[in-house]
Design an enzyme around this catalytic site. Structure first.
Site, PDB file in Angstrom:
ATOM      1  N   ARG A  45       0.793  -1.189   0.000  1.00 30.73           N
ATOM      2  CA  ARG A  45       0.000   0.000   0.000  1.00 30.73           C
ATOM      3  C   ARG A  45       0.845   1.267   0.000  1.00 30.73           C
ATOM      4  O   ARG A  45       0.377   2.347  -0.303  1.00 30.73           O
ATOM      5  CB  ARG A  45      -0.880  -0.001   1.270  1.00 30.73           C
ATOM      6  CG  ARG A  45      -2.059  -0.944   1.165  1.00 30.73           C
ATOM      7  CD  ARG A  45      -2.814  -1.016   2.464  1.00 30.73           C
ATOM      8  NE  ARG A  45      -2.530  -2.279   3.137  1.00 30.73           N
ATOM      9  CZ  ARG A  45      -3.012  -2.572   4.332  1.00 30.73           C
ATOM     10  NH1 ARG A  45      -3.702  -1.688   5.023  1.00 30.73           N
ATOM     11  NH2 ARG A  45      -2.773  -3.732   4.888  1.00 30.73           N
ATOM     12  N   GLU A 101       7.557   1.792  -6.323  1.00 33.71           N
ATOM     13  CA  GLU A 101       7.725   1.241  -4.967  1.00 33.71           C
ATOM     14  C   GLU A 101       7.969   2.399  -4.001  1.00 33.71           C
ATOM     15  O   GLU A 101       8.535   3.429  -4.386  1.00 33.71           O
ATOM     16  CB  GLU A 101       8.913   0.252  -5.022  1.00 33.71           C
ATOM     17  CG  GLU A 101       9.539  -0.175  -3.718  1.00 33.71           C
ATOM     18  CD  GLU A 101       8.742  -1.185  -2.929  1.00 33.71           C
ATOM     19  OE1 GLU A 101       7.572  -0.877  -2.629  1.00 33.71           O
ATOM     20  OE2 GLU A 101       9.291  -2.236  -2.569  1.00 33.71           O
ATOM     21  N   ASP A 102       7.544   2.237  -2.750  1.00 32.39           N
ATOM     22  CA  ASP A 102       7.788   3.314  -1.788  1.00 32.39           C
ATOM     23  C   ASP A 102       9.239   3.315  -1.293  1.00 32.39           C
ATOM     24  O   ASP A 102       9.957   4.297  -1.441  1.00 32.39           O
ATOM     25  CB  ASP A 102       6.781   3.258  -0.616  1.00 32.39           C
ATOM     26  CG  ASP A 102       6.780   1.916   0.115  1.00 32.39           C
ATOM     27  OD1 ASP A 102       7.425   0.954  -0.370  1.00 32.39           O
ATOM     28  OD2 ASP A 102       6.147   1.813   1.177  1.00 32.39           O
ATOM     29  N   ASP A 105      14.279  -1.540   0.783  1.00 27.53           N
ATOM     30  CA  ASP A 105      14.956  -1.748   2.062  1.00 27.53           C
ATOM     31  C   ASP A 105      15.932  -2.918   1.871  1.00 27.53           C
ATOM     32  O   ASP A 105      17.022  -2.724   1.343  1.00 27.53           O
ATOM     33  CB  ASP A 105      13.860  -2.024   3.102  1.00 27.53           C
ATOM     34  CG  ASP A 105      14.357  -2.102   4.520  1.00 27.53           C
ATOM     35  OD1 ASP A 105      15.164  -1.270   4.916  1.00 27.53           O
ATOM     36  OD2 ASP A 105      13.921  -3.014   5.259  1.00 27.53           O
ATOM     37  N   ARG A 167       0.292   7.319   7.395  1.00 22.53           N
ATOM     38  CA  ARG A 167       0.391   7.351   5.929  1.00 22.53           C
ATOM     39  C   ARG A 167      -0.029   8.719   5.388  1.00 22.53           C
ATOM     40  O   ARG A 167       0.357   9.104   4.283  1.00 22.53           O
ATOM     41  CB  ARG A 167      -0.537   6.301   5.297  1.00 22.53           C
ATOM     42  CG  ARG A 167      -0.117   4.866   5.526  1.00 22.53           C
ATOM     43  CD  ARG A 167      -0.952   3.948   4.648  1.00 22.53           C
ATOM     44  NE  ARG A 167      -0.896   2.560   5.053  1.00 22.53           N
ATOM     45  CZ  ARG A 167       0.013   1.677   4.649  1.00 22.53           C
ATOM     46  NH1 ARG A 167       0.977   2.050   3.844  1.00 22.53           N
ATOM     47  NH2 ARG A 167      -0.039   0.428   5.054  1.00 22.53           N
TER      48      ARG A 167
HETATM   49  P1  IMP Z   1      12.129  -4.878   1.380  1.00 19.13           P
HETATM   50  O1  IMP Z   1      11.544  -6.105   0.753  1.00 19.13           O
HETATM   51  O2  IMP Z   1      12.933  -5.205   2.601  1.00 19.13           O
HETATM   52  O3  IMP Z   1      12.907  -4.029   0.410  1.00 19.13           O
HETATM   53  O4  IMP Z   1      10.924  -4.101   1.958  1.00 19.13           O
HETATM   54  C1  IMP Z   1      10.296  -3.093   1.336  1.00 19.13           C
HETATM   55  C2  IMP Z   1       9.043  -2.753   2.097  1.00 19.13           C
HETATM   56  O5  IMP Z   1       9.245  -2.739   3.518  1.00 19.13           O
HETATM   57  C3  IMP Z   1       8.589  -1.368   1.722  1.00 19.13           C
HETATM   58  O6  IMP Z   1       7.786  -1.394   0.574  1.00 19.13           O
HETATM   59  C4  IMP Z   1       7.867  -0.938   2.962  1.00 19.13           C
HETATM   60  O7  IMP Z   1       6.529  -1.370   2.896  1.00 19.13           O
HETATM   61  C5  IMP Z   1       8.559  -1.668   4.088  1.00 19.13           C
HETATM   62  N1  IMP Z   1       9.509  -0.763   4.762  1.00 19.13           N
HETATM   63  C6  IMP Z   1      10.852  -0.777   4.658  1.00 19.13           C
HETATM   64  N2  IMP Z   1      11.398   0.209   5.378  1.00 19.13           N
HETATM   65  C7  IMP Z   1      10.376   0.874   5.950  1.00 19.13           C
HETATM   66  C8  IMP Z   1      10.297   2.043   6.799  1.00 19.13           C
HETATM   67  O8  IMP Z   1      11.290   2.691   7.169  1.00 19.13           O
HETATM   68  N3  IMP Z   1       9.046   2.440   7.148  1.00 19.13           N
HETATM   69  C9  IMP Z   1       7.914   1.790   6.747  1.00 19.13           C
HETATM   70  N4  IMP Z   1       7.941   0.722   5.940  1.00 19.13           N
HETATM   71  C10 IMP Z   1       9.166   0.262   5.543  1.00 19.13           C
END
Ligand code: IMP
Length: 178
Positions: A45, A101-102, A105, A167
């Site tokens: 989301r 993508e937001d 990470d 959000r």
């Molecule tokens: P990844 O698969 O570890 O790259 O995770 C990405 C997802 O983790 C993002 O799309 C976010 O939904 C969530 N996420 C990662 N870091 C944060 C943060 O600092 N705040 C909130 N959500 C995060």
């Protein structure tokens, strides 16, 4: 609901975000200048605010679709699996696609979704992330466009949540426990 009290310190202002999106939109426009239709896919989301701003800066024929992925652990973060909770409504075979993508990470979500979409053989697939936490990367993936590089901090706002809260903040803020 978050269990510990916290405050949010502004990290990236709404004005700075808007200016950066304007610049990125110019580059996206150039990359897809020959398209007859660009399908902009938001990863739910967290990207819902970002995708709304990105598409409104694009002077291209655009369609919007959404995909929801959630990752869950089995004890070790790096072996997290990604589950597709909601798939695209439309077909992307032979189409031009921009995945929004937001935050990247660990990169596990983006890598999984890019693999999934590439298997459907789009004509062109590129990716944009508002935020990149390079220090947290566990898999080899880089978004084609990144709004801002940020340190390893937990952030909220501009569509991004902490336990579903915050959000609706217009800026990106850093969570600080008090
Ligand atoms: P990844 O698969 O570890 O790259 O995770 C990405 C997802 O983790 C993002 O799309 C976010 O939904 C969530 N996420 C990662 N870091 C944060 C943060 O600092 N705040 C909130 N959500 C995060």
């Amino acid at each position: 609901m978050p269990t510990r009290p916290y405050v949010i310190d502004e990290m990236i202002s709404a004005k700075t975000i808007a200016a950066q999106i304007e610049d990125l939109a110019r580059e996206i426009h150039d990359a897809y200048a020959d398209t007859d239709k660009l399908i902009v896919v938001g990863l739910l989301r967290g990207s819902f605010v970002f995708i709304a701003d990105v598409v409104r800066e694009l002077d291209l024929p655009v369609e919007v679709d959404f995909l929801e992925a959630s990752s869950y652990g089995d004890g070790t973060e790096s072996s997290r699996e990604v589950k597709i909770m909601k798939d695209l409504r439309g077909q992307i075979h032979g189409k031009d696609v921009l995945l929004v993508e937001d935050i990247v990470d660990t990169g596990i979500t983006l890598k999984h979704v890019v693999g999934l979409l590439n298997a459907r053989k789009p004509r062109k697939l590129k990716t944009i992330a508002l935020l990149n936490k390079q220090a947290r990367r566990e898999v080899d993936i880089t978004a084609d466009w990144v709004g801002f590089e940020i340190p390893d901090e937990f952030v909220v706002g501009y569509g991004i949540d902490f336990a579903q809260r915050n959000r609706n903040l217009p800026y990106i803020g850093k969570v600080r426990f008090t």
